[in-house]
Motif scaffolding. Structure first.
Motif, PDB file in Angstrom:
ATOM      1  N   LEU A   1      75.231 -50.998  13.928  1.00  0.00           N
ATOM      2  CA  LEU A   1      75.726 -49.748  14.516  1.00  0.00           C
ATOM      3  C   LEU A   1      76.737 -49.083  13.590  1.00  0.00           C
ATOM      4  O   LEU A   1      76.770 -47.859  13.452  1.00  0.00           O
ATOM      5  CB  LEU A   1      76.333 -50.029  15.887  1.00  0.00           C
ATOM      6  N   ALA A   2      77.574 -49.880  12.945  1.00  0.00           N
ATOM      7  CA  ALA A   2      78.566 -49.323  12.024  1.00  0.00           C
ATOM      8  C   ALA A   2      77.892 -48.691  10.812  1.00  0.00           C
ATOM      9  O   ALA A   2      78.308 -47.637  10.316  1.00  0.00           O
ATOM     10  CB  ALA A   2      79.534 -50.419  11.594  1.00  0.00           C
ATOM     11  N   ARG A   3      76.814 -49.366  10.356  1.00  0.00           N
ATOM     12  CA  ARG A   3      76.074 -48.780   9.225  1.00  0.00           C
ATOM     13  C   ARG A   3      75.438 -47.446   9.609  1.00  0.00           C
ATOM     14  O   ARG A   3      75.469 -46.470   8.846  1.00  0.00           O
ATOM     15  CB  ARG A   3      74.996 -49.757   8.758  1.00  0.00           C
ATOM     16  N   ALA A   4      74.864 -47.351  10.793  1.00  0.00           N
ATOM     17  CA  ALA A   4      74.244 -46.106  11.253  1.00  0.00           C
ATOM     18  C   ALA A   4      75.286 -45.008  11.386  1.00  0.00           C
ATOM     19  O   ALA A   4      75.043 -43.847  11.019  1.00  0.00           O
ATOM     20  CB  ALA A   4      73.522 -46.342  12.574  1.00  0.00           C
ATOM     21  N   ALA A   5      76.466 -45.376  11.896  1.00  0.00           N
ATOM     22  CA  ALA A   5      77.524 -44.368  12.032  1.00  0.00           C
ATOM     23  C   ALA A   5      77.957 -43.862  10.660  1.00  0.00           C
ATOM     24  O   ALA A   5      78.231 -42.671  10.471  1.00  0.00           O
ATOM     25  CB  ALA A   5      78.700 -44.967  12.786  1.00  0.00           C
ATOM     26  N   ARG A   6      78.018 -44.760   9.683  1.00  0.00           N
ATOM     27  CA  ARG A   6      78.373 -44.321   8.319  1.00  0.00           C
ATOM     28  C   ARG A   6      77.321 -43.375   7.748  1.00  0.00           C
ATOM     29  O   ARG A   6      77.638 -42.336   7.151  1.00  0.00           O
ATOM     30  CB  ARG A   6      78.517 -45.546   7.432  1.00  0.00           C
ATOM     31  N   ASP A   7      76.035 -43.726   7.965  1.00  0.00           N
ATOM     32  CA  ASP A   7      74.961 -42.867   7.442  1.00  0.00           C
ATOM     33  C   ASP A   7      74.987 -41.497   8.107  1.00  0.00           C
ATOM     34  O   ASP A   7      74.752 -40.462   7.453  1.00  0.00           O
ATOM     35  CB  ASP A   7      73.608 -43.536   7.669  1.00  0.00           C
TER      36      ASP A   7
END
Length: 504
Positions: free
Chosen positions: A158-164
């Motif tokens: 989820l953190a990776r998706a938010a960064r993207d």
């Protein structure tokens, strides 16, 4: 009384007799003149004209209109209301000079709006960048904890998706800024276009706008001004008939007049013969561009020019009246010329003249003389073979002449097949001579030889020692009344143009 009246009557009779005597003398002189004139007409029976030496100028007449060589239509790329017109008819303008203005308020407002949009987009970019930094830190922290099994893998994803997503928002904000900047740049360009400038140095020919007028530039840019780049150099476009276009070449001199200056003749030069034909009521014409020097600034665009193109100029030539070329006597009235065969205005007479025009060197001249001797020997052999057979003689090759008098109608030159055979024969006889020529001389020799074989030949009738003699001549350029001729004819000869009218 009777004695006194006698002298008075005598004086009265003498006064009346003098005018009567003068009238009688005049009548006797007139009768004598007409009598002598009839005797002269009866003695010769022919109307004659003297052969002249002079110039013949052949021209083609046409009409056209004067125009500037380069005319620029100045238009507008934008729509709006004209606020200022700074140039008028006949004004001289310089390149980039302001000649009109269009109301710029619409584009100034668009620029202000675009600047505000750019500022807003930059604020959105700053927000997106802050969000991206926070998402990056959060992703890095959770990704490290996943390795220590302190955070679930789903939280790291989820953190990776938010960064993207934050990165995509930053890219979108930057694109919005670029879009707004481009929109503002377009508005600035349109603002610059509200100032109409002259694209060239020249003179304003037409002005089609007034202050307060609205310009609508939609599918086609409206023409606001027409500017002639240089009126010191102008041109005429003439329509030349297809029958005459073959004689027109670049560089030929042109003389023309305009109605504004009927007593003055202006000069020009053929600059271009265009290939685009025009069909008007089945009449084919070709445009011919004539360049004109207008340094005095007397000629104006649009003037009608009555022009004549000098297609042929023959200086110091022997010329006769065209009536002499048309005249034909009755059979048996004209004597045959007392001259050698082949010297009757035929093509062979032109060979030395062609050679003289080539500026030959001494070895080249010797080679030509040898070739000419070979041609003359061949002609003599053919004439000897054909002697006694007049009906089978070949007039072109110097055989017996055609019918006398009315039967000698002249010739329009050799036909194509015979001309080709003659060219091949002359190529063989003058092969050694042609080998000594350079490329330019060879081209001129071939062209002149073809023209010589194609030339028209016709008989004229000359009064010599009271005898009507036939002289065959080569007919050259004609100006409609006089024609150039070459052959056994000289300036001062009397050529017959017709018969004297008999008086009952």
């Amino acid at each position: 009384m009777p004695v006194a009246s006698t002298p008075t009557r005598s004086r009265a009779i003498r006064r009346r007799g003098v005018p009567i005597l003068v009238v009688l003398i005049g009548v006797a002189a007139a009768v004598g003149f007409w009598f002598q004139r009839d005797v002269g007409a009866t003695a010769s029976g022919w109307r004659t004209e003297e052969v002249q030496r002079g110039d013949i100028r052949v021209g083609i007449s046409a009409t056209g209109s004067l125009s500037a060589i380069s005319t620029v239509d100045v238009g507008s790329q934008i729509s709006g209301q004209v606020t200022e017109v700074l140039a008028d008819y006949n004004d001289r303008v310089a390149r980039d000079q302001v000649i009109a203005r269009i109301d710029p308020s619409t584009f100034e407002a668009q620029i202000a709006q675009g600047d505000a949009s750019v500022a807003s987009a930059r604020g959105s970019l700053a927000t997106a960048e802050a969000t991206l930094r926070n998402a990056q830190v959060d992703f890095e922290r959770k990704n490290a904890l996943v390795g220590r099994q302190l955070v679930a893998q789903s939280d790291a994803d989820l953190a990776r998706a938010a960064r993207d997503q934050a990165q995509a928002q930053v890219a979108s904000a930057r694109a919005q800024i670029a879009q707004q900047v481009a929109s503002t740049r377009t508005a600035r360009l349109n603002l610059d276009r509200t100032v109409i400038r002259s694209p060239v140095d020249g003179v304003v020919l037409t002005r089609s706008i007034e202050p307060g007028q609205t310009v609508a530039a939609s599918l086609q840019a409206p023409v606001l001004f027409q500017i002639a780049e240089d009126l010191a150099q102008m041109e005429i476009v003439l329509g030349i008939d297809e029958a005459d276009i073959g004689q027109v070449k670049p560089g030929q001199a042109v003389a023309f007049t305009v109605d504004a200056f009927p007593d003055r003749e202006f000069r020009g030069e053929v600059e271009q013969v265009r290939l685009s034909a025009t069909n008007t009521n089945n009449v084919i014409t070709y445009p011919v561009v004539v360049s004109v020097d207008n340094g005095e600034q007397l000629l104006l665009p649009g003037m009608t020019a009555n022009a004549e193109i000098a297609v042929n100029q023959r200086d110091d030539v022997v010329k006769v009246s065209n009536a002499a070329l048309r005249f034909r006597p009755e059979d048996g009235e004209a004597a045959e010329p007392a001259q050698a065969p082949g010297a009757r205005g035929g093509w062979m007479d032109g060979l030395p003249r062609i050679a003289a025009s080539l500026d030959l060197t001494e070895p080249q001249q010797s080679a030509f003389d040898a070739g000419l001797a070979a041609v003359q020997a061949a002609r003599a052999a053919r004439a000897s073979t054909a002697a006694g057979n007049a009906a089978g003689g070949n007039r072109v090759m110097g055989g017996p002449p055609g019918p006398r008098g009315g039967g000698a109608a002249g010739s329009a030159g050799l036909d194509g097949a015979m001309r080709q055979r003659m060219l091949e024969r002359l190529d063989a006889q003058f092969a050694d001579f042609v080998a000594t020529l350079d490329d330019d001389q060879r081209r001129r020799w071939r062209t002149a030889l073809t023209d010589e074989l194609s030339a028209r030949r016709a008989p004229v009738y000359v009064l010599r020692d009271g005898t009507l003699q036939t002289v065959m001549v080569r007919v050259g350029a004609s100006d409609g009344s006089m024609s150039e001729v070459a052959g056994d004819i000289r300036a001062g000869d009397q050529v017959v143009t017709g018969r004297e009218r008999s008086r009952e």
